[in-house]
Design an enzyme around this catalytic site. Structure first.
Site, PDB file in Angstrom:
ATOM      1  N   GLU A 124       0.831  -1.212   0.000  1.00  0.00           N
ATOM      2  CA  GLU A 124       0.000   0.000   0.000  1.00  0.00           C
ATOM      3  C   GLU A 124       0.862   1.257   0.000  1.00  0.00           C
ATOM      4  O   GLU A 124       0.542   2.257  -0.624  1.00  0.00           O
ATOM      5  CB  GLU A 124      -0.900   0.010   1.235  1.00  0.00           C
ATOM      6  CG  GLU A 124      -2.004  -1.019   1.177  1.00  0.00           C
ATOM      7  CD  GLU A 124      -2.894  -0.904   2.399  1.00  0.00           C
ATOM      8  OE1 GLU A 124      -3.931  -0.245   2.296  1.00  0.00           O
ATOM      9  OE2 GLU A 124      -2.540  -1.464   3.447  1.00  0.00           O
ATOM     10  N   GLU A 144      -3.928  -9.049   3.665  1.00  0.00           N
ATOM     11  CA  GLU A 144      -4.797  -8.660   4.778  1.00  0.00           C
ATOM     12  C   GLU A 144      -5.982  -9.598   4.951  1.00  0.00           C
ATOM     13  O   GLU A 144      -6.419  -9.861   6.071  1.00  0.00           O
ATOM     14  CB  GLU A 144      -5.299  -7.228   4.580  1.00  0.00           C
ATOM     15  CG  GLU A 144      -4.269  -6.145   4.822  1.00  0.00           C
ATOM     16  CD  GLU A 144      -3.407  -5.823   3.610  1.00  0.00           C
ATOM     17  OE1 GLU A 144      -3.370  -6.626   2.647  1.00  0.00           O
ATOM     18  OE2 GLU A 144      -2.760  -4.757   3.614  1.00  0.00           O
TER      19      GLU A 144
HETATM   20  N1  CAA Z   1       4.048  -7.383  11.953  1.00  0.00           N
HETATM   21  C1  CAA Z   1       4.738  -7.773  13.048  1.00  0.00           C
HETATM   22  N2  CAA Z   1       5.528  -8.865  13.090  1.00  0.00           N
HETATM   23  C2  CAA Z   1       5.617  -9.579  11.959  1.00  0.00           C
HETATM   24  C3  CAA Z   1       4.931  -9.246  10.790  1.00  0.00           C
HETATM   25  C4  CAA Z   1       4.115  -8.078  10.800  1.00  0.00           C
HETATM   26  N3  CAA Z   1       3.449  -7.651   9.732  1.00  0.00           N
HETATM   27  N4  CAA Z   1       5.219 -10.147   9.853  1.00  0.00           N
HETATM   28  C5  CAA Z   1       6.056 -11.024  10.415  1.00  0.00           C
HETATM   29  N5  CAA Z   1       6.306 -10.676  11.688  1.00  0.00           N
HETATM   30  C6  CAA Z   1       7.185 -11.342  12.649  1.00  0.00           C
HETATM   31  C7  CAA Z   1       6.750 -12.760  12.935  1.00  0.00           C
HETATM   32  O1  CAA Z   1       5.765 -12.800  13.934  1.00  0.00           O
HETATM   33  C8  CAA Z   1       8.055 -13.382  13.350  1.00  0.00           C
HETATM   34  O2  CAA Z   1       8.278 -13.010  14.670  1.00  0.00           O
HETATM   35  P1  CAA Z   1       9.090 -13.979  15.662  1.00  0.00           P
HETATM   36  O3  CAA Z   1      10.467 -14.065  15.094  1.00  0.00           O
HETATM   37  O4  CAA Z   1       8.975 -13.297  16.968  1.00  0.00           O
HETATM   38  O5  CAA Z   1       8.367 -15.302  15.617  1.00  0.00           O
HETATM   39  C9  CAA Z   1       9.082 -12.671  12.485  1.00  0.00           C
HETATM   40  O6  CAA Z   1       8.450 -11.468  12.029  1.00  0.00           O
HETATM   41  C10 CAA Z   1       9.483 -13.451  11.262  1.00  0.00           C
HETATM   42  O7  CAA Z   1       8.300 -13.883  10.592  1.00  0.00           O
HETATM   43  P2  CAA Z   1       8.173 -15.354  10.027  1.00  0.00           P
HETATM   44  O8  CAA Z   1       8.611 -16.336  11.040  1.00  0.00           O
HETATM   45  O9  CAA Z   1       6.793 -15.481   9.490  1.00  0.00           O
HETATM   46  O10 CAA Z   1       9.264 -15.292   8.871  1.00  0.00           O
HETATM   47  P3  CAA Z   1       9.171 -15.734   7.370  1.00  0.00           P
HETATM   48  O11 CAA Z   1      10.433 -15.303   6.767  1.00  0.00           O
HETATM   49  O12 CAA Z   1       8.758 -17.147   7.250  1.00  0.00           O
HETATM   50  O13 CAA Z   1       7.959 -14.888   6.734  1.00  0.00           O
HETATM   51  C11 CAA Z   1       6.695 -12.960   6.146  1.00  0.00           C
HETATM   52  C12 CAA Z   1       8.037 -13.503   6.659  1.00  0.00           C
HETATM   53  C13 CAA Z   1       6.449 -13.467   4.716  1.00  0.00           C
HETATM   54  C14 CAA Z   1       6.766 -11.472   6.165  1.00  0.00           C
HETATM   55  C15 CAA Z   1       5.545 -13.495   7.041  1.00  0.00           C
HETATM   56  O14 CAA Z   1       5.878 -13.279   8.389  1.00  0.00           O
HETATM   57  C16 CAA Z   1       4.218 -12.859   6.788  1.00  0.00           C
HETATM   58  O15 CAA Z   1       3.507 -13.267   5.891  1.00  0.00           O
HETATM   59  N6  CAA Z   1       3.860 -11.859   7.595  1.00  0.00           N
HETATM   60  C17 CAA Z   1       2.529 -11.294   7.569  1.00  0.00           C
HETATM   61  C18 CAA Z   1       2.463 -10.172   6.594  1.00  0.00           C
HETATM   62  C19 CAA Z   1       1.088  -9.565   6.593  1.00  0.00           C
HETATM   63  O16 CAA Z   1       0.069 -10.220   6.738  1.00  0.00           O
HETATM   64  N7  CAA Z   1       1.048  -8.243   6.414  1.00  0.00           N
HETATM   65  C20 CAA Z   1      -0.181  -7.516   6.371  1.00  0.00           C
HETATM   66  C21 CAA Z   1      -0.480  -6.896   7.703  1.00  0.00           C
HETATM   67  S1  CAA Z   1      -1.957  -5.938   7.624  1.00  0.00           S
HETATM   68  C22 CAA Z   1      -1.474  -4.543   6.771  1.00  0.00           C
HETATM   69  O17 CAA Z   1      -0.330  -4.378   6.463  1.00  0.00           O
HETATM   70  C23 CAA Z   1      -2.374  -3.461   6.316  1.00  0.00           C
HETATM   71  C24 CAA Z   1      -3.479  -2.815   6.884  1.00  0.00           C
HETATM   72  O18 CAA Z   1      -3.878  -1.880   6.274  1.00  0.00           O
HETATM   73  C25 CAA Z   1      -4.178  -3.096   8.120  1.00  0.00           C
END
Ligand code: CAA
Length: 704
Positions: A124, A144
């Site tokens: 975004e 999301e």
């Molecule tokens: N916020 C906070 N922490 C996050 C995060 C996020 N968006 N994404 C990942 N993390 C954290 C995980 O909880 C993890 O923490 P720990 O080490 O304490 O366990 C750490 O980052 C590493 O994450 P992964 O173990 O999942 O690592 P990965 O390399 O396998 O994957 C990733 C990385 C692809 C980014 C995956 O974590 C992921 O898909 N994250 C979610 C992303 C997401 O859904 N973003 C959208 C959020 S909503 C938004 O942005 C918009 C809105 O308008 C509301």
């Protein structure tokens, strides 16, 4: 911990200490580089949002700065900080949507330079810049929806204006990622460059020099005109049909319609109102909790051992499970030797694998080169002597203890001493298997779910002698295979199948008390299960249930009642889907109600004199799900499961429990553990001690 660095190239010194950014370099004139550097994933937490806003303001105020480049580190950003969703964290201003409005309104052009991932708010964010450039390996996505919300920081309004409503709906309702080439083709980004920063700086300079700024996404209209109400009505009904009860996809379609029909400001307001509604929907918290539970599950308390390297794996048995397991490893780049008892069997396995890859290529689930490379990693072997030097063996032969013991004794002899010996058993005693080897510390359960190359769960099972390095190794495997690992204790059925027993038996008891199988399955499916418990029995095979039950009945406490409807159908020659007849009749994979089933079941009920029950759909659902929660609580009490979240992860990733319900334990807490207890009391009176309430339910009730 966060840092937002600003690289100011030949710019005057800003009051940087105050805004917690630092000058790293000064080589290129007139360009400020804002770099997000907030490990582990550059999430837009409050501190990062605030620092970015200050960096932007500082760059805009600096007279020698003509343009801004916004970049990340090895990844751009994983979006909003999910830890802020749980409610107890104070959300610092600016909010994400305000930050992106600032970015879009910047008086100086902003170029986004993306390496690695841009997810959610990360994507975004770049939509609000003037120009987007990415490395060839960058990936983009708006996941999301997987958290039950929508891209609510302007994403639903900017994206359709850039790439058109159809592609925007597809990206936002599926929540998948796309690569830089796809993003370029869609018009989501403007260029791909190997030398990201140099190209971004050059582009920023060029825009600043000409003063010719691209039209901001929110002001574009070319891609969003000409779509009528009927188009969106159709999109909405398609999204609802696929959503299995999840609210967010329909809301996303509504927002895209707003992007196509309302002025930008109104569209943004509409997006915010739907975001607020979704945030208040319990599905959002259920999905967020599950996201965190998945990450927690991979961490075993007090385990400090380092995983052993695994570069070559043997899979024993080329049936459905073995083939899927071999593909799961090959897809992750691990060399596999697939072993069977004779050439014909191993060839059958290889040809299934070949066919599976062909299907995946034609479905575009994998590209041709990747499929060929994965397939080439699977090498056939006949017998066990030819396995060669493997680091891990995964056994996937039939579920018979004597067979497994014999196999493990041989594996112990023919494999190097460091080799971990894993069994894919779904219920047998790991210690009984381990005792036939000289290395019980290296024997472990690695329970994959069919189809193993697709299903996301890896349920690892610790035997009483399994050593920490072995546990660390198999837990790390999950991530490597793109799965989620959960550690279970050694007991009949481990975490998942032990609970499944109560779910399935409860369904069968209801059948014995006159409730139609079709109704029970319909209730489970309306709740969001991919398949009802009786249809699942048909899929697995009624003969399998009969066999497993015979063994289990010998171990049950006296006074336990066993439902015998499966046995009644089996005695009438119905084996389930494989024979075209089970609880249903099948035309291919299509399941149809069968009057013969009604006759057989009525006769069974009459002969046994079972009373007829009149149950509402809600009561049917309670009888299916509340016993699951009760058994889950017992698993926590006896240490089979480490955390409630682990159980939820097992059931959502391995059994299709609807993710937006958060898993059975989360669901149980939501509906009330008192109800779990009351149902267990009632069922315990009818069916025996195994159904009685878990002793820790009161404690769990107090623990939240
Ligand atoms: N916020 C906070 N922490 C996050 C995060 C996020 N968006 N994404 C990942 N993390 C954290 C995980 O909880 C993890 O923490 P720990 O080490 O304490 O366990 C750490 O980052 C590493 O994450 P992964 O173990 O999942 O690592 P990965 O390399 O396998 O994957 C990733 C990385 C692809 C980014 C995956 O974590 C992921 O898909 N994250 C979610 C992303 C997401 O859904 N973003 C959208 C959020 S909503 C938004 O942005 C918009 C809105 O308008 C509301």
């Amino acid at each position: 911990m966060y840092r937002t660095r600003v690289f100011i190239f030949s710019a005057p010194i800003l009051s940087l200490r105050e805004i917690r950014v630092s000058i790293i370099e000064r080589t290129v004139s007139g360009i400020a580089i804002l770099q997000i550097d907030s490990p582990p994933v550059n999430a837009f937490g409050g501190a990062v949002r605030a620092a970015l806003a200050r960096g932007l303001a500082a760059a805009c105020a600096a007279p020698d700065i003509n343009a801004i480049v916004l970049c990340g580190t090895t990844l751009f950003s994983a979006g909003a900080d999910i830890t802020e969703f749980s409610g107890d964290k104070v959300r610092l201003k600016p909010m994400l949507w305000d930050l992106f409005t600032l970015l879009e309104a910047s008086p100086k052009p902003v170029v986004a330079a993306v390496d690695g991932l841009a997810l959610g708010g990360g994507t975004e964010c770049i939509l609000a810049t003037d120009y987007r450039i990415a490395t060839p390996s960058a990936r983009f996505g708006l996941p999301e929806v997987k958290l039950g919300i929508l891209p609510g920081a302007g994403g639903t309004q900017r994206l359709p204006r850039l790439i058109g409503p159809q592609a925007a709906i597809d990206l936002m309702t599926r929540g998948h990622t796309i690569d830089a080439q796809q993003a370029l083709a869609l018009g989501m980004i403007d260029a791909i460059a190997e030398d990201l920063l140099s190209e971004a700086i050059a582009r920023a300079k060029a825009i600043a020099a000409t003063g010719n700024r691209p039209t901001a996404a929110l002001r574009r209209t070319d891609k969003v005109s000409g779509f009528d109400r009927a188009y969106f009505a159709e999109q909405r009904s398609k999204a609802v049909a696929k959503a299995r009860g999840l609210a967010a996809p329909a809301a996303i379609v509504d927002c895209v319609e707003a992007a196509c029909t309302l002025p930008p400001r109104e569209g943004l307001r509409f997006e915010r109102s739907l975001l607020d509604a979704l945030r208040a929907n319990p599905q959002h918290m259920a999905l967020t909790t599950l996201f965190q539970a998945e990450r927690a599950a991979a961490k075993v308390p007090h385990l400090v051992a380092t995983p052993a390297p695994v570069s070559r794996v043997a899979v024993i048995g080329a049936g459905t499970m073995g083939v899927g397991i071999a593909m799961a490893f090959a897809n992750a780049g691990v060399d596999v030797v697939l072993s069977e008892v004779d050439t014909a069997a191993v060839q059958r396995g290889l040809s299934t694998i070949g066919q599976n890859y062909e299907n995946a290529v034609s479905r575009k689930a994998i590209d041709r080169d990747a499929a060929d490379a994965a397939r080439a990693r699977i090498e056939p072997a006949v017998g066990l002597e030819a396995l060669g030097p493997v680091d891990l063996v995964v056994e996937a032969i039939p579920e018979e203890m004597a067979l497994k013991q014999q196999l493990f004794a041989t594996l112990d002899r023919v494999t190097p001493q460091h080799t971990i010996l894993g069994t894919n058993t779904s219920s047998l005693d790991i210690d009984e298997i381990a005792k036939t080897t000289s290395r019980p510390g290296k024997v472990v359960g690695v329970h994959f779910f069919a189809p193993a190359n697709v299903m996301k769960l890896l349920e690892n099972v610790r035997g009483s002698l399994t050593d920490d390095t072995t546990i660390a190794t198999v837990m790390a495997l999950g991530k490597r295979l793109g799965k989620v690992s959960v550690l279970a204790g050694n007991c009949d059925g481990f975490i998942g199948n032990r609970m499944l027993h109560y779910y399935s038996c409860s369904a069968e008891f209801m059948v014995e008390h006159g409730i139609a199988p079709t109704r029970i399955d319909a209730v489970a499916e309306a709740f969001g299960m991919p398949m009802g418990p009786l249809a699942l029995r048909d899929l697995v095979g009624l003969d399998v249930t009969v066999l497993v039950r015979k063994q289990r009945m010998a171990r049950q406490p006296l006074g336990t009642r066993t439902p015998l409807v499966v046995e009644a159908l089996h005695a009438a020659g119905r084996l389930g889907m494989k024979s075209g007849k089970g609880f249903y009749r099948y035309e291919g994979r299509r399941r149809l109600p069968d009057p013969d089933v009604t006759t057989i079941l009525e006769e069974h009920v009459r002969r046994n004199g079972f009373a007829r029950l009149a149950l509402t759909d809600q009561q049917i659902l309670d009888r299916l799900l509340l016993p699951l929660v009760n058994e889950g609580a017992k698993e926590l009490a006896d240490g089979t499961a480490i955390r409630e979240g682990d159980i939820d992860v097992v059931w959502s990733s391995g059994y299709g429990f609807p993710r937006h319900e958060g898993g059975p334990m989360y669901w149980g807490r939501r509906v009330g553990l008192e109800r779990v207890k009351a149902m267990a009391d009632e069922l315990g009176q009818c069916f025996g001690a195994n159904w009685m309430p878990a002793s820790n339910l009161d404690g769990l009730l107090k623990s939240h």
